[in-house]
Design an enzyme around this catalytic site. Structure first.
Site, PDB file in Angstrom:
ATOM      1  N   LYS A 112       0.986  -1.277  -0.022  1.00  0.00           N
ATOM      2  CA  LYS A 112       0.013   0.161  -0.270  1.00  0.00           C
ATOM      3  C   LYS A 112       0.927   1.247  -0.105  1.00  0.00           C
ATOM      4  O   LYS A 112       2.079   1.356   0.780  1.00  0.00           O
ATOM      5  CB  LYS A 112      -0.932  -0.086   1.235  1.00  0.00           C
ATOM      6  CG  LYS A 112      -1.323   1.263   1.555  1.00  0.00           C
ATOM      7  CD  LYS A 112      -2.678   1.062   2.690  1.00  0.00           C
ATOM      8  CE  LYS A 112      -3.099   2.036   3.579  1.00  0.00           C
ATOM      9  NZ  LYS A 112      -4.004   1.676   4.318  1.00  0.00           N
TER      10      LYS A 112
HETATM   11  C1  R5P Z   1      -2.879   4.595   8.748  1.00  0.00           C
HETATM   12  O1  R5P Z   1      -1.809   4.432   9.366  1.00  0.00           O
HETATM   13  C2  R5P Z   1      -3.513   3.432   8.177  1.00  0.00           C
HETATM   14  O2  R5P Z   1      -2.809   2.374   7.566  1.00  0.00           O
HETATM   15  C3  R5P Z   1      -4.611   3.710   7.111  1.00  0.00           C
HETATM   16  O3  R5P Z   1      -5.218   2.485   6.992  1.00  0.00           O
HETATM   17  C4  R5P Z   1      -4.220   4.493   6.026  1.00  0.00           C
HETATM   18  O4  R5P Z   1      -3.636   5.590   6.303  1.00  0.00           O
HETATM   19  C5  R5P Z   1      -5.201   4.446   4.768  1.00  0.00           C
HETATM   20  O5  R5P Z   1      -6.059   5.421   5.188  1.00  0.00           O
HETATM   21  P1  R5P Z   1      -6.473   6.772   4.682  1.00  0.00           P
HETATM   22  O6  R5P Z   1      -7.021   6.559   3.299  1.00  0.00           O
HETATM   23  O7  R5P Z   1      -7.230   7.409   5.594  1.00  0.00           O
HETATM   24  O8  R5P Z   1      -4.953   7.460   4.385  1.00  0.00           O
END
Ligand code: R5P
Length: 292
Positions: A202
């Site tokens: 990710k």
């Molecule tokens: C944050 O540390 C988490 O891993 C979240 O799952 C990630 O940041 C994704 O969420 P967002 O779209 O709010 O950035």
């Protein structure tokens, strides 16, 4: 008693060769059946992409806006997600076990917003991931961060555990303190994760050169949403990320902090699974927002 062997050769259809299916996900063809089966529950085999709803933020930042009441604010969104990324605490306490969606379990932790974020360890045992029947385990990796080495080794430990039991690992690239969020950084971070065994990575979207990040990463990349931005910008970002090689999104705040989260997640789906233009997806968002 064995059945009488009165079949003809035709019963075995010898003229029809058995199909050997290619697996639809990038870099995943050589994985074991259980891994592929779990990945197929995260990524839609028809589009090759996923809308993963990330609600794991509480593991280091508590009840952030939009996640104050997961039962009230998030459960109504679940039907529109392909997968739910969350902690075991929220899963067990709030999410019904009859959940018809795959779960990506946050398994790293140990830090809070009050201190150094990269000081994480592995915070969930593999046995608990198995017990919870998860489809992947997520670990934060801080390339360039203060605890870079520990976070990378957290990931490899989880990869080794998961390989033993057929559970994929999602490596979440967190931006290190002194590193710029650019394609060069994300090529480095995502490639390190994939080289060391992550099955999904990710990362954030960058305007300049995102396609080089996805091209250089041999396994599927999902795009994190980041801070809340206007709906049209979030839809544009998701659209560009997918067109530039991402296998979908793992999005949180831009969905659950939207004024109309259920409409927003459906608009994101349109972009991710149907390659809808951001403008048409925004029109869908607006139309759904007007519905009672
Ligand atoms: C944050 O540390 C988490 O891993 C979240 O799952 C990630 O940041 C994704 O969420 P967002 O779209 O709010 O950035």
């Amino acid at each position: 008693m064995p059945e009488a062997d009165d079949k003809t050769a035709q019963d075995y259809a010898p003229q029809i060769p058995q199909k050997t299916e290619d697996f639809f996900l990038k870099g995943s063809g050589a994985l074991e059946w259980g891994m592929k089966n779990r990945l197929s529950r995260i990524f839609n085999p028809a589009s090759g992409r996923t809308v993963m709803l990330a609600i794991d933020h509480g593991y280091f930042q508590g009840p952030t806006s939009g996640l104050e009441r997961v039962d009230l604010n998030i459960l109504p969104l679940v039907p529109y997600a392909d997968s739910l990324m969350l902690t075991r605490g929220i899963l067990r306490s709030v999410v019904p076990a009859a959940l018809p969606k795959s779960v990506v379990l946050r398994v790293s932790g140990g830090a809070s917003i009050l201190k150094e974020l990269s000081a994480e360890g592995v915070a969930v045992d593999i046995e608990d991931s198995i017990r919870l029947n998860v489809c992947a385990m997520a670990v934060q990796v801080f390339v360039g961060g203060e605890h870079e080495r520990d976070s990378i080794l957290n990931m490899t430990k989880v990869v080794d555990w998961g390989n033993r039991y057929g559970i994929p690992t999602l490596a979440v690239t967190a931006v290190g303190k002194d590193m710029k969020r650019d394609a060069r950084y994300f090529r480095l971070a995502t490639r390190i994760c994939a080289e060391l065994g992550a099955h999904i990575v990710k990362t954030y979207y960058v305007e300049d050169g995102f396609e080089t990040v996805t091209a250089a990463c041999p396994v599927p990349i999902v795009m994190a949403g980041g801070k809340k931005i206007p709906e049209i910008d979030a839809l544009r970002m998701a659209s560009k990320a997918c067109l530039e090689g991402a296998a979908g999104v793992d999005m949180g705040r831009n969905i659950f902090q939207s004024e109309h989260p259920a409409a927003m997640i459906q608009a994101v789906r349109a972009v991710v699974h149907r390659d809808e233009t951001p403008e048409k997806a925004l029109a869908l968002y607006e139309e759904l927002s007007r519905q009672p």
